[in-house]
Design a protein around this motif. Structure first.
Motif, PDB file in Angstrom:
ATOM      1  N   ILE A  87       0.839  -1.208   0.000  1.00 32.82           N
ATOM      2  CA  ILE A  87       0.000   0.000   0.000  1.00 32.82           C
ATOM      3  C   ILE A  87       0.868   1.250   0.000  1.00 32.82           C
ATOM      4  O   ILE A  87       0.571   2.232  -0.702  1.00 32.82           O
ATOM      5  N   VAL A  88       1.931   1.223   0.791  1.00 32.86           N
ATOM      6  CA  VAL A  88       2.847   2.368   0.808  1.00 32.86           C
ATOM      7  C   VAL A  88       3.487   2.552  -0.569  1.00 32.86           C
ATOM      8  O   VAL A  88       3.626   3.685  -1.064  1.00 32.86           O
ATOM      9  N   THR A  89       3.870   1.453  -1.212  1.00 33.28           N
ATOM     10  CA  THR A  89       4.426   1.546  -2.570  1.00 33.28           C
ATOM     11  C   THR A  89       3.416   2.159  -3.530  1.00 33.28           C
ATOM     12  O   THR A  89       3.757   3.019  -4.354  1.00 33.28           O
ATOM     13  N   GLY A  90       2.168   1.714  -3.431  1.00 31.73           N
ATOM     14  CA  GLY A  90       1.130   2.300  -4.268  1.00 31.73           C
ATOM     15  C   GLY A  90       0.907   3.771  -3.973  1.00 31.73           C
ATOM     16  O   GLY A  90       0.643   4.567  -4.889  1.00 31.73           O
ATOM     17  N   ALA A  91       1.026   4.157  -2.694  1.00 30.85           N
ATOM     18  CA  ALA A  91       0.869   5.569  -2.337  1.00 30.85           C
ATOM     19  C   ALA A  91       2.000   6.410  -2.934  1.00 30.85           C
ATOM     20  O   ALA A  91       1.760   7.522  -3.433  1.00 30.85           O
ATOM     21  N   VAL A  92       3.215   5.895  -2.885  1.00 34.91           N
ATOM     22  CA  VAL A  92       4.341   6.629  -3.481  1.00 34.91           C
ATOM     23  C   VAL A  92       4.135   6.789  -4.986  1.00 34.91           C
ATOM     24  O   VAL A  92       4.358   7.870  -5.558  1.00 34.91           O
ATOM     25  N   LEU A  93       3.690   5.722  -5.643  1.00 36.02           N
ATOM     26  CA  LEU A  93       3.416   5.813  -7.072  1.00 36.02           C
ATOM     27  C   LEU A  93       2.247   6.763  -7.342  1.00 36.02           C
ATOM     28  O   LEU A  93       2.236   7.477  -8.356  1.00 36.02           O
ATOM     29  N   GLY A  94       1.266   6.771  -6.449  1.00 35.45           N
ATOM     30  CA  GLY A  94       0.167   7.718  -6.599  1.00 35.45           C
ATOM     31  C   GLY A  94       0.633   9.160  -6.507  1.00 35.45           C
ATOM     32  O   GLY A  94       0.161  10.030  -7.263  1.00 35.45           O
ATOM     33  N   LEU A  95       1.553   9.424  -5.598  1.00 35.33           N
ATOM     34  CA  LEU A  95       2.132  10.768  -5.531  1.00 35.33           C
ATOM     35  C   LEU A  95       2.928  11.072  -6.800  1.00 35.33           C
ATOM     36  O   LEU A  95       2.967  12.228  -7.253  1.00 35.33           O
ATOM     37  N   GLY A  96       3.555  10.050  -7.379  1.00 38.58           N
ATOM     38  CA  GLY A  96       4.227  10.246  -8.659  1.00 38.58           C
ATOM     39  C   GLY A  96       3.251  10.602  -9.771  1.00 38.58           C
ATOM     40  O   GLY A  96       3.550  11.435 -10.642  1.00 38.58           O
ATOM     41  N   TYR A  97       2.046   9.985  -9.731  1.00 35.01           N
ATOM     42  CA  TYR A  97       0.997  10.335 -10.703  1.00 35.01           C
ATOM     43  C   TYR A  97       0.597  11.804 -10.553  1.00 35.01           C
ATOM     44  O   TYR A  97       0.485  12.534 -11.556  1.00 35.01           O
ATOM     45  N   VAL A  98       0.412  12.247  -9.321  1.00 36.79           N
ATOM     46  CA  VAL A  98       0.058  13.649  -9.084  1.00 36.79           C
ATOM     47  C   VAL A  98       1.183  14.569  -9.561  1.00 36.79           C
ATOM     48  O   VAL A  98       0.930  15.619 -10.176  1.00 36.79           O
ATOM     49  N   ALA A  99       2.420  14.169  -9.306  1.00 41.57           N
ATOM     50  CA  ALA A  99       3.552  14.994  -9.729  1.00 41.57           C
ATOM     51  C   ALA A  99       3.609  15.105 -11.254  1.00 41.57           C
ATOM     52  O   ALA A  99       3.906  16.179 -11.796  1.00 41.57           O
ATOM     53  N   CYS A 100       3.321  13.999 -11.957  1.00 40.81           N
ATOM     54  CA  CYS A 100       3.317  14.055 -13.427  1.00 40.81           C
ATOM     55  C   CYS A 100       2.254  15.022 -13.940  1.00 40.81           C
ATOM     56  O   CYS A 100       2.503  15.826 -14.857  1.00 40.81           O
ATOM     57  N   LYS A 101       1.072  14.967 -13.363  1.00 40.02           N
ATOM     58  CA  LYS A 101      -0.001  15.856 -13.783  1.00 40.02           C
ATOM     59  C   LYS A 101       0.363  17.324 -13.510  1.00 40.02           C
ATOM     60  O   LYS A 101       0.191  18.199 -14.372  1.00 40.02           O
ATOM     61  N   LEU A 102       0.849  17.603 -12.306  1.00 44.49           N
ATOM     62  CA  LEU A 102       1.198  18.980 -11.960  1.00 44.49           C
ATOM     63  C   LEU A 102       2.366  19.476 -12.805  1.00 44.49           C
ATOM     64  O   LEU A 102       2.427  20.677 -13.144  1.00 44.49           O
ATOM     65  N   LEU A 103       3.291  18.589 -13.134  1.00 47.48           N
ATOM     66  CA  LEU A 103       4.423  18.991 -13.966  1.00 47.48           C
ATOM     67  C   LEU A 103       3.953  19.404 -15.359  1.00 47.48           C
ATOM     68  O   LEU A 103       4.400  20.435 -15.898  1.00 47.48           O
ATOM     69  N   ALA A 104       3.033  18.627 -15.933  1.00 43.60           N
ATOM     70  CA  ALA A 104       2.519  18.979 -17.256  1.00 43.60           C
ATOM     71  C   ALA A 104       1.704  20.271 -17.206  1.00 43.60           C
ATOM     72  O   ALA A 104       1.783  21.111 -18.114  1.00 43.60           O
ATOM     73  N   ILE A 105       0.928  20.461 -16.132  1.00 42.88           N
ATOM     74  CA  ILE A 105       0.136  21.696 -15.992  1.00 42.88           C
ATOM     75  C   ILE A 105       1.058  22.893 -15.796  1.00 42.88           C
ATOM     76  O   ILE A 105       0.858  23.971 -16.379  1.00 42.88           O
ATOM     77  N   GLY A 106       2.095  22.715 -14.962  1.00 36.03           N
ATOM     78  CA  GLY A 106       3.056  23.804 -14.765  1.00 36.03           C
ATOM     79  C   GLY A 106       3.771  24.176 -16.047  1.00 36.03           C
ATOM     80  O   GLY A 106       4.069  25.362 -16.291  1.00 36.03           O
ATOM     81  N   ALA A 107       4.058  23.162 -16.883  1.00 33.24           N
ATOM     82  CA  ALA A 107       4.688  23.450 -18.169  1.00 33.24           C
ATOM     83  C   ALA A 107       3.760  24.280 -19.050  1.00 33.24           C
ATOM     84  O   ALA A 107       4.214  25.194 -19.767  1.00 33.24           O
ATOM     85  N   ARG A 108       2.466  23.998 -19.005  1.00 36.16           N
ATOM     86  CA  ARG A 108       1.508  24.806 -19.758  1.00 36.16           C
ATOM     87  C   ARG A 108       1.493  26.259 -19.265  1.00 36.16           C
ATOM     88  O   ARG A 108       1.424  27.201 -20.058  1.00 36.16           O
ATOM     89  N   TRP A 109       1.556  26.435 -17.965  1.00 37.43           N
ATOM     90  CA  TRP A 109       1.582  27.791 -17.405  1.00 37.43           C
ATOM     91  C   TRP A 109       2.839  28.539 -17.859  1.00 37.43           C
ATOM     92  O   TRP A 109       2.801  29.766 -18.022  1.00 37.43           O
ATOM     93  N   ALA A 110       3.928  27.812 -18.033  1.00 34.71           N
ATOM     94  CA  ALA A 110       5.182  28.427 -18.462  1.00 34.71           C
ATOM     95  C   ALA A 110       5.289  28.547 -19.975  1.00 34.71           C
ATOM     96  O   ALA A 110       6.318  29.019 -20.487  1.00 34.71           O
ATOM     97  N   GLY A 111       4.268  28.111 -20.705  1.00 37.06           N
ATOM     98  CA  GLY A 111       4.282  28.223 -22.141  1.00 37.06           C
ATOM     99  C   GLY A 111       4.927  27.074 -22.864  1.00 37.06           C
ATOM    100  O   GLY A 111       5.249  27.186 -24.059  1.00 37.06           O
ATOM    101  N   HIS A 112       5.118  25.916 -22.199  1.00 30.21           N
ATOM    102  CA  HIS A 112       5.733  24.733 -22.819  1.00 30.21           C
ATOM    103  C   HIS A 112       4.672  23.643 -23.019  1.00 30.21           C
ATOM    104  O   HIS A 112       3.598  23.671 -22.401  1.00 30.21           O
ATOM    105  N   ASP A 113       5.002  22.683 -23.825  1.00 35.67           N
ATOM    106  CA  ASP A 113       4.083  21.578 -24.110  1.00 35.67           C
ATOM    107  C   ASP A 113       4.703  20.265 -23.646  1.00 35.67           C
ATOM    108  O   ASP A 113       5.505  19.652 -24.353  1.00 35.67           O
TER     109      ASP A 113
END
Length: 409
Positions: free
Chosen positions: A183-209
């Motif tokens: 479960i802890v491993t899945g939670a860490v991977l879940g946080l990685g999923y959130v980080a991927c989403k936020l990274l792509a959104i942040g790139a959009r805010w900065a004008g990148h794709d």
């Protein structure tokens, strides 16, 4: 992740929920059973409504472009609250403390769901997006707040879940610890999923794709995270069930020598049960037969034990005369377990009648050792043989039992 993977996860979770329905109906008042049973269909709903074909169908049925976006976000939020609630219930503790934590969890995530729907209603999303809604509307007023709020709520739930399970894993061992680590491993991977989403959104805010991080990498990480969490939650209960089943089967098998002996000394026909009966019912029936037989023999075994190893002729009593050698076997086995004290057999018999099945297993094992046939003896299959020293009276030890032809139930 292709569409097949979405529906594959839905199928696995649906089958797991279907297998738990009978237990849910029998133990509806158990909060842990309810929590696990609720989490499985919620997880299936997340992947079902997040599949692109389902997204398109829901948008068409409602007539609102991108209506699936807040729907999926709300289901993910409810599933996140269910994860925290399951962990709280699983860990246990004082009832008032668990209820307070549950009320806090439900209230907080209900506010998040209301906020998601409100922000979507205030925003403007005219173009239907099946896979890249997060990045396409990352700069749209109100919609960007809805997206970030949903990701942060999910990340908070995963973080709390991982933290609770990690602290708990240091206090336990065995399959429970293995499940918590998963479960802890899945939670860490879940946080990685959130980080991927936020990274792509942040790139959009900065004008990148960087949309590929959100549309290609994040779903695969989410799939592995969900798989680890599902296995982690199911492993302890399944492992405990298999361990209990194996222990009961082992007891049932090891009780056979004692049960066969009780068949010979009981003056009435034992109750038969259908061959398709469950292991639990067969085990209960066997232990009941044994205890009934031991209660019937208790006066005689007490008398024989007090007379020690001095030979005597078995007197008429409650059991059939031809079963005297089986009575002697029980008496000898009880003396072997109790030591050489005359009163030991009676004390052991009382403890077995009042205790658990382990004592009955010990007596059955002692009978099995005593019943090893001598070389050259004509031993009848299916009935215990009796050594010459164990017989205090009755027929010859090598004669077949009176009811050897009765098939085991």
């Amino acid at each position: 992740m292709t569409n097949v993977f979405f529906y594959l996860v839905v199928g696995v979770l649906s089958v797991a929920f279907a297998l738990r329905v009978p237990r849910l109906l029998r133990h509806w008042r158990d909060p842990l059973v309810r929590s696990v049973s609720l989490l499985l269909p919620l997880g299936a709903a997340v992947f079902f409504f997040a599949a692109p074909p389902t997204i398109a169908q829901v948008n068409t049925l409602t007539g609102i472009a991108n209506f699936s976006a807040p729907l999926v976000y709300c289901i993910v939020t409810v599933a996140s609250a269910a994860l925290i609630h399951l962990t709280i219930t699983w860990r246990g503790g004082p009832e008032d403390r668990r209820q307070a934590a549950t009320r806090w969890c439900v209230g907080a995530y209900a506010v998040v769901c209301a906020g998601q729907l409100t922000l979507f209603a205030l925003g403007d999303a005219p173009d239907e997006r099946l896979r890249d809604f997060d990045t396409y509307y990352a700069t749209t007023p109100y919609l960007r707040e809805m997206i970030v709020l949903s990701l942060l709520a999910y990340g908070a739930a995963i973080g709390v879940l991982g933290r609770l399970c990690w602290r708990w894993s240091r206090e336990v061992t065995g399959l429970l610890r293995t499940g918590l680590i998963l479960i802890v491993t899945g939670a860490v991977l879940g946080l990685g999923y959130v980080a991927c989403k936020l990274l792509a959104i942040g790139a959009r805010w900065a004008g990148h794709d960087w949309d590929g991080v959100s549309t290609a990498l994040a779903p695969n990480v989410s799939f592995v995270a969900s798989l680890c969490q599902c296995v982690g939650f199911v492993l302890p209960s399944v492992g405990q069930g298999l361990t209990g089943w194996w222990r009961r089967w082992s007891q049932y098998r090891r009780l056979r020598p004692l049960w066969l002996t009780m068949r010979e000394v009981t003056p009435y026909e034992l109750v038969r049960i259908p061959w398709w009966s469950s292991l639990g019912r067969r085990h209960l029936r066997r232990t009941c037969d044994i205890r009934d037989g031991l209660r019937l023999l208790s006066p005689r075994t007490d008398r024989d034990a007090r007379q020690g190893s001095q030979g005597h002729t078995t007197r008429p009593g409650a059991v059939r005369p031809e079963a005297a050698r089986h009575v002697s076997m029980v008496t000898t086995a009880l003396r072997t377990m109790s030591g050489t004290h005359p009163d030991g057999a009676d004390g052991h018999l009382e403890s077995m009648l009042a205790g658990d099945d382990d004592e009955l297993v010990r007596l059955s094992e002692a009978l099995r050792v005593l019943a090893v046939p001598r070389p050259g003896s004509d031993h009848t299959p299916g009935s215990p043989a009796v050594p010459q020293t164990a017989v205090i009276g009755g027929p010859h030890p090598d004669s077949p039992p009176a009811h050897a032809g009765r098939a085991e139930r």
